[in-house]
Design a protein around this motif. Structure first.
Motif, PDB file in Angstrom:
ATOM      1  N   LEU A   1      -2.384   1.353   2.454  1.00 35.81           N
ATOM      2  CA  LEU A   1      -1.221   0.703   1.854  1.00 35.81           C
ATOM      3  C   LEU A   1      -0.348   1.732   1.145  1.00 35.81           C
ATOM      4  CD1 LEU A   1      -0.002  -2.164   1.462  1.00 35.81           C
ATOM      5  CD2 LEU A   1      -1.072  -2.166  -0.795  1.00 35.81           C
ATOM      6  N   THR A   2       0.934   1.738   1.490  1.00 35.24           N
ATOM      7  CA  THR A   2       1.845   2.798   1.055  1.00 35.24           C
ATOM      8  C   THR A   2       3.152   2.187   0.585  1.00 35.24           C
ATOM      9  OG1 THR A   2       0.829   4.278   2.688  1.00 35.24           O
ATOM     10  CG2 THR A   2       2.987   4.933   1.815  1.00 35.24           C
ATOM     11  N   CYS A   3       3.820   2.885  -0.327  1.00 37.71           N
ATOM     12  CA  CYS A   3       5.103   2.443  -0.855  1.00 37.71           C
ATOM     13  C   CYS A   3       6.243   3.036  -0.016  1.00 37.71           C
ATOM     14  CB  CYS A   3       5.250   2.874  -2.311  1.00 37.71           C
ATOM     15  SG  CYS A   3       6.779   2.330  -3.107  1.00 37.71           S
ATOM     16  N   PHE A   4       7.234   2.198   0.276  1.00 41.26           N
ATOM     17  CA  PHE A   4       8.379   2.628   1.077  1.00 41.26           C
ATOM     18  C   PHE A   4       9.683   2.148   0.452  1.00 41.26           C
ATOM     19  CE2 PHE A   4       4.867   2.386   4.086  1.00 41.26           C
ATOM     20  CZ  PHE A   4       4.987   3.587   4.772  1.00 41.26           C
ATOM     21  N   PHE A   5      10.759   2.822   0.844  1.00 42.49           N
ATOM     22  CA  PHE A   5      12.111   2.405   0.496  1.00 42.49           C
ATOM     23  C   PHE A   5      12.857   2.108   1.780  1.00 42.49           C
ATOM     24  CE2 PHE A   5      16.626   3.401  -0.216  1.00 42.49           C
ATOM     25  CZ  PHE A   5      16.899   2.547  -1.278  1.00 42.49           C
TER      26      PHE A   5
END
Length: 553
Positions: free
Chosen positions: A239-243
């Motif tokens: 699980l990763t943070c994206f813009f």
């Protein structure tokens, strides 16, 4: 055409004993608790700007904007008249006017200034704006708080920070570089997971470097007409943070499809949507598999804002109730002169003052200045978010009841605030999520526990009931590892202790005395207005209205 007599000439009845609308007043100068907190917590330098903002949004025209924005909620236009997909959400002009009020005042950008007391000034402005319309505070909060995450990707931050920090509102649907300012939304939760974001299934396919392609569904997307969104998705490393931006660098629309708008209980002026990422271009922020840790840099700040907007709504509800009671007569005298009504109104004012003191103190901690303040910000935001958001629904209901049937109709302001009241307890982690987060922080971070104890100990010796309550808190802190089942009780006690500590040191004696007597050591009751006898209620009520109106109380 036959002439007709105007209906107003018919001698049916006279309209008497009605309360004048609460309009054309300065939300700052009429709020002694806010004035005292602004100066005490280090933002006295902002008083002129806060004063001007309080006057501007307290006008009849500004108050009418909040009403109009809720009467005319956003409308989704999926296609244009030629059948082309546009995914456009149309807002009423009143919503845009309120967004401009907040962004032009710098609510979103003040914390990034680095000036001592900047978070406190930010809190004071948003606290007042929410009293006119809470719905716009969500996108304003997300816009400012997004920088805490974007800083973790140098190129993204360099490109987007100037637009985010611009004290301007530009609602145009076009690429961000062509706009005067940008707003940022969030799309985190999915159908199957809710608060358990680790259960998310949206997939992120690497394209090279920090570029990815997102495919999947989001059950809640806040402020879907924002220029960019922070989101979570499953990359190869977890699980990763994206813009994601609404427009690609080549000027084409990013395939972020708005499937429908939520039909919400409250928060109606602001759109929330279900969306699909149909191969949307995204930029990774932080390491793969560290999505939750990355986004938490933003969450703690948005938790503070969730608490402070609830404190602002409490203030508005208490003021409306006192205003009504000061003008309405029943059984031969004004409501505010009735002893039992005085007890209810004073209890509402006390609750609002305690909430204001707590959120403004936590805001000061966000300004930093020492490791102790940073540690207190971490724990204080979670505690305030848990408790203040929990207290608002019943508080707004009691205020509404003070107006009787007039409070229950949508023509007045309190029905709208009652519908709005539950949302912030859910947003950014429900009560259980926040309570467990408090437990984890206290158990794992010694500095956090030390900072909390220091704030509580600061009022030891000022009141015997407080000292007894402090002893019970210490007993609850002894075995945090075994406290999960009773976490809510512990966090409630911590919140009450912090509020009492602040009021004992800084509030007028009658306010502090009433809070301690009504809430500590068994004084807490299931309804407002159950204060002990013998308290000085008149001076408490004066903090929610003009002295001449309340002179007879």
């Amino acid at each position: 055409m036959i002439a007709q007599d105007p209906i107003s000439d018919l001698p049916t009845h006279q309209v008497t004993n009605q309360v004048p609308p609460l309009i054309d007043y300065n939300l700052f100068t009429e709020d002694p608790g806010l004035q005292e907190a602004l100066r005490r917590e280090g933002a006295g330098w902002a008083e002129e700007a806060v004063h001007a903002f309080g006057a501007a949004i307290g006008t009849a025209d500004s108050i009418a904007l909040g009403e109009a924005a809720n009467r005319h909620p956003p409308q989704l236009h999926s296609f244009d008249r030629f059948g082309q997909r546009i995914d456009f959400v149309e807002y009423h002009p009143a919503y845009h006017a309120l967004m401009a009020h907040g962004l032009e005042a710098g609510i979103h950008s003040l914390p990034a200034s680095g000036r001592p007391g900047a978070f406190v000034a930010h809190a004071a402005l948003e606290y007042m704006l929410t009293q006119i319309e809470p719905g716009v505070c969500c996108p304003i909060t997300m816009t400012g708080a997004s920088l805490a995450v974007l800083r973790q990707n140098e190129s993204l931050h360099r490109e987007w920070a100037p637009l985010i920090l611009a004290n301007a509102y530009d609602p145009a649907a076009k690429p961000a570089p062509a706009k005067r300012g940008a707003t940022i939304g969030m799309a985190m939760t999915e159908k199957q997971g809710g608060s358990d974001v680790r259960a998310n299934t949206t997939q992120a396919r690497p394209l090279g470097g920090d570029h990815y392609e997102l495919t999947g569904h989001k059950w809640f997307c806040s402020a879907p007409m924002s220029d960019g969104f922070l989101t979570l998705a499953q990359a190869p490393g977890g699980l990763t943070c994206f813009f994601t931006a609404r427009w690609r660098p080549d000027g084409k629309r990013n395939p972020i499809l708005i499937q429908r708008l939520k039909d919400k209980l409250g928060n109606r002026s602001n759109a929330s949507a279900e969306i699909d990422y149909a191969g949307a271009l995204a930029w990774r922020i932080g390491e793969e598999g560290r999505g939750v840790a990355t986004i938490m840099a933003m969450v703690n700040q948005t938790r503070l804002d969730a608490a402070l907007v609830c404190a602002g709504m409490m203030r508005h509800c208490a003021v409306e109730a006192v205003h009504h009671a000061a003008h309405r007569k029943a059984f031969g005298k004004r409501l505010i002169e009735q002893p039992l009504m005085q007890a209810v109104l004073a209890d509402l004012v006390i609750e609002a003052e305690a909430a204001t003191a707590l959120v403004m103190r936590v805001a000061r901690a966000f300004d930093g200045g020492s490791p102790e303040e940073t540690a207190f910000a971490r724990i204080g935001a979670a505690i305030a978010k848990f408790w203040v958001t929990k207290r608002l629904p019943n508080h707004s209901y009691e205020a509404l009841e003070c107006l009787g049937g007039n409070g229950f109709v949508e023509e007045g302001p309190l029905a709208r605030f009652y519908r709005e009241a539950p949302v912030n307890a859910i947003w950014e982690g429900s009560g259980n999520v926040n309570a467990l987060d408090v437990l984890r922080a206290l158990a794992r971070e010694c500095a956090t526990l030390d900072a909390l104890r220091a704030e509580l100990e600061a009022s030891r010796g000022l009141d015997r009931d407080y000292d007894r309550f402090l002893a019970s808190i210490e007993a609850g802190l002894q075995d945090l590892a075994a406290a999960e089942a009773t976490a809510r009780r512990l966090v409630e006690d911590l919140a009450l202790g912090l509020q009492a500590s602040l009021l004992l040191r800084h509030a007028p004696a009658e306010v502090a005395e009433a809070f301690v007597a009504g809430r500590l050591n068994g004084g807490m009751r299931g309804c407002y207005g159950a204060l002990p006898a013998g308290l000085k209620l008149g001076s408490i009520l004066a903090r929610a209205g003009s002295a001449d109106v309340l002179s007879a109380s």
